[in-house]
Design an enzyme around this catalytic site. Structure first.
Site, PDB file in Angstrom:
ATOM      1  N   GLU A 116     -96.516-123.456  -1.515  1.00 13.14           N
ATOM      2  CA  GLU A 116     -97.656-124.361  -1.622  1.00 13.14           C
ATOM      3  C   GLU A 116     -98.081-124.694  -0.200  1.00 13.14           C
ATOM      4  OE1 GLU A 116     -99.071-124.751  -4.381  1.00 13.14           O
ATOM      5  OE2 GLU A 116     -97.443-123.962  -5.645  1.00 13.14           O
ATOM      6  N   ASP A 163     -92.570-118.407  -3.901  1.00  9.26           N
ATOM      7  CA  ASP A 163     -93.898-119.007  -4.004  1.00  9.26           C
ATOM      8  C   ASP A 163     -94.016-120.095  -2.949  1.00  9.26           C
ATOM      9  OD1 ASP A 163     -96.431-119.406  -5.822  1.00  9.26           O
ATOM     10  OD2 ASP A 163     -95.658-121.405  -5.441  1.00  9.26           O
ATOM     11  N   HIS A 174     -98.276-125.136 -10.187  1.00  7.55           N
ATOM     12  CA  HIS A 174     -98.608-125.270  -8.764  1.00  7.55           C
ATOM     13  C   HIS A 174     -97.522-126.002  -7.980  1.00  7.55           C
ATOM     14  CE1 HIS A 174    -102.589-123.554  -9.261  1.00  7.55           C
ATOM     15  NE2 HIS A 174    -102.813-124.381 -10.244  1.00  7.55           N
ATOM     16  N   ASP A 200     -93.225-122.279 -10.197  1.00 10.23           N
ATOM     17  CA  ASP A 200     -94.042-121.061 -10.255  1.00 10.23           C
ATOM     18  C   ASP A 200     -93.214-119.818  -9.963  1.00 10.23           C
ATOM     19  OD1 ASP A 200     -96.083-122.784 -10.786  1.00 10.23           O
ATOM     20  OD2 ASP A 200     -97.349-122.213  -9.101  1.00 10.23           O
TER      21      ASP A 200
END
Length: 566
Positions: free
Chosen positions: A26, A24, A165, A170
């Site tokens: 960000e 994942d 998040h 995540d």
């Protein structure tokens, strides 16, 4: 004839032998061309066992937008000492070597990884990719999950990890989701990686069996209606090419669980040919609003919208109502729910100290002020501490924010968000973000809608495929007539004939009075599309110079990033 024994390679790679790297990212935004990575989290698993984890913050090389900080909790201070992406990328590529990549909405994450590789001289990763969003839509029905968001799936599969998040958190939640989805896929006889990848896109037997339903549908713009054996409308859609669109429902490209379920029930497809694509879009909305098909998710209840009303009385207040009346009040909306209207009201109260009590207040009213007066959030007209003229200044500020300039609300709520973020109170800041978004979006929407619904008649044209022109007559924001002017025809007689037979539209109170907000927005999108020309206009078409649209663009950027991630 001799039997031929298949090789192990032909059987595929058992899922229990596959090494998955669930990862994942960000980022500072939604586009790899404009934004960069701020965090990477990855978990390597095989046969249900965690083999290793990878996690690091990344210095994006510039400030993180405040809305993104509210979303992720990652601030400029947190990434100040973090490595740049060029230092992190080699280690991440080594970590994923030889593995099958898994991500939730994998297209978002893989685009950023590929962009980083291209920027720093690395080839794009050759790893196979599995998207848990696509897999969830294939194995779960709409009765089980309302959507395919990571948080929804994590709750459904009872993951002990709650998505927040942050990249590693995540990724860990996505591991649990992946294992739950693989278990479900096993009931469909999916046991190898190759079967898993092909399974996601394979059409169901029902889709294959009912392909004949598209045979009588023409190649023309219009609306199509899927019906069951009793004639009940199950689903309504529109297309510029009815036949091609309806045929797509019976192919592997249609993976939505609720639509595949609908196809299993459908027994016929009825169609309505329209003159233009815009007419088809408008007719679709009107038909959905009337028939309310159970498999349509949007536009089914246009009558259930609500409004935020600045009342017309001695000391006006903000009230949430379901009806717009001709009463000299100021309205903001429409909102799709009372919650959104209440969010907008709270945002407006942050900037303007209007009274929040519901009891009538007049010039002679005398009762004890509430705690809002002590907090400096109300001038206490109920106690006589504020005259009607003094209070009227607040009312005018509120009215101006609703109709002309949302800047005071944007500034007040943004300042509060920044203060909460600095105190690491991210959940409260995110609530304020949603409230501000509700107000700004409603104000921008109403200003756009009001600009066209004030016009008694507007005629516009766009080039048609055959060299002619699509002509539309719009009255008070409602489509009153549509036609196609043939190539070489004289425009004046054609437009005169079309306007003569156009629907008569009676204006009413409020910013949206002759059609649903969605219909008027469809018309606006067409008017703003390339090639459209104004033929006639009765009145003026303009937006406020300091309207809410400029603030909406900033807010939408943050939410687009969130939507792409989830």
């Amino acid at each position: 004839m001799d039997a031929v024994q298949g090789t192990l390679d032909e059987l595929g790679t058992p899922l229990s032998d596959v090494t998955f790297v669930v990862f994942d990212l960000e980022t500072t935004g939604g586009s790899p061309a404009e934004h960069t990575i701020t965090e990477i989290g990855a978990v390597k698993v095989r046969a249900g066992e965690v083999l290793g984890e990878f996690s690091t913050l990344v210095d994006p090389g510039g400030p993180i937008p405040p809305f993104i900080s509210v979303l992720t909790g990652i601030t400029d201070a947190m990434v100040m000492a973090a490595p740049r992406i060029e230092a992190v990328l080699p280690s991440f590529l080594e970590f994923i070597r030889g593995a099958t990549l898994v991500a939730h909405n994998a297209g978002f994450d893989t685009r950023f990884v590929k962009a980083a590789c291209a920027a720093h001289g690395y080839p794009p990763p050759p790893n196979p990719v599995v998207d848990t969003v696509d897999l969830a839509r294939r194995v779960l029905t709409r009765d089980e999950i309302s959507n395919a968001k990571l948080s929804t799936l994590a709750r459904f599969f009872r993951s002990p990890v709650e998505p927040c998040h942050r990249a590693l958190q995540d990724a860990r939640a996505t591991v649990d989701v992946l294992h739950g989805l693989i278990e479900r896929a096993g009931s469909f006889q999916v046991h190898t990686l190759e079967e898993l990848k092909s399974f996601v896109r394979a059409p169901t037997p029902e889709q294959q069996r009912k392909r004949h339903l598209a045979e009588s549908v023409p190649h023309a713009p219009g609306v199509y209606l899927f019906e069951d054996e009793r004639g009940e409308v199950l689903y309504i859609g529109k297309s510029t090419n009815l036949r091609n669109r309806v045929r797509s429902y019976f192919t592997a490209s249609e993976t939505r669980p609720r639509i595949r379920e609908m196809i299993g029930i459908a027994e016929r497809v009825r169609h309505i040919v329209c003159a233009t694509a815009l007419e088809a879009e408008v007719r679709e909305l009107r038909l959905i609003g009337g028939a309310k098909p159970r498999y349509n998710r949007r536009s089914r209840f246009p009558e259930k919208v609500v409004w935020l009303k600045l009342t017309a009385e001695a000391f006006p207040r903000l009230s949430i109502v379901r009806e717009v009346r001709d009463d000299d009040a100021t309205y903001l909306g429409p909102f799709s729910s009372t919650r959104l209207a209440d969010d907008a009201r709270t945002a407006l109260h942050e900037a303007v100290p209007l009274r929040q009590c519901t009891q009538p207040v007049g010039p002679r009213t005398r009762r004890a002020a509430c705690v809002l007066h002590e907090m400096g959030r109300c001038g206490a007209p109920c106690e006589g501490k504020e005259t009607p003229d003094e209070y009227a200044r607040h009312v005018e500020r509120a009215r101006r924010a609703m109709t002309l300039d949302a800047s005071p609300v944007f500034s007040a709520v943004s300042a509060r968000m920044e203060r909460l973020s600095a105190e690491q109170r991210y959940e409260e800041a995110s609530v304020d973000r949603d409230r501000l978004a509700s107000f700004v979006r409603a104000a921008a929407r109403m200003q756009r809608l009001g600009a066209i619904t004030r016009i008694p008649q507007l005629v516009a044209a766009s080039p048609a495929f055959d060299g002619g022109w699509d002509i539309h007559v719009i009255r008070y924001g409602r489509l009153a007539a549509a036609g196609v002017m043939p190539r070489g025809a004289h425009p004046k007689p054609f437009v005169a004939s079309l306007t003569a037979v156009a629907e008569a539209v009676i204006p009413g109170p409020g910013p949206v009075h002759a059609a649903s907000a969605e219909e008027t927005e469809c018309i606006l999108r067409w008017l703003e599309s390339p090639g459209v020309r104004l033929v006639e206009i009765d009145g003026e078409w303009c937006l406020p110079a300091h309207g809410a649209a400029r603030h909406k663009a900033r807010i939408d950027l943050a939410y687009r990033t969130q939507d792409m991630r989830r």
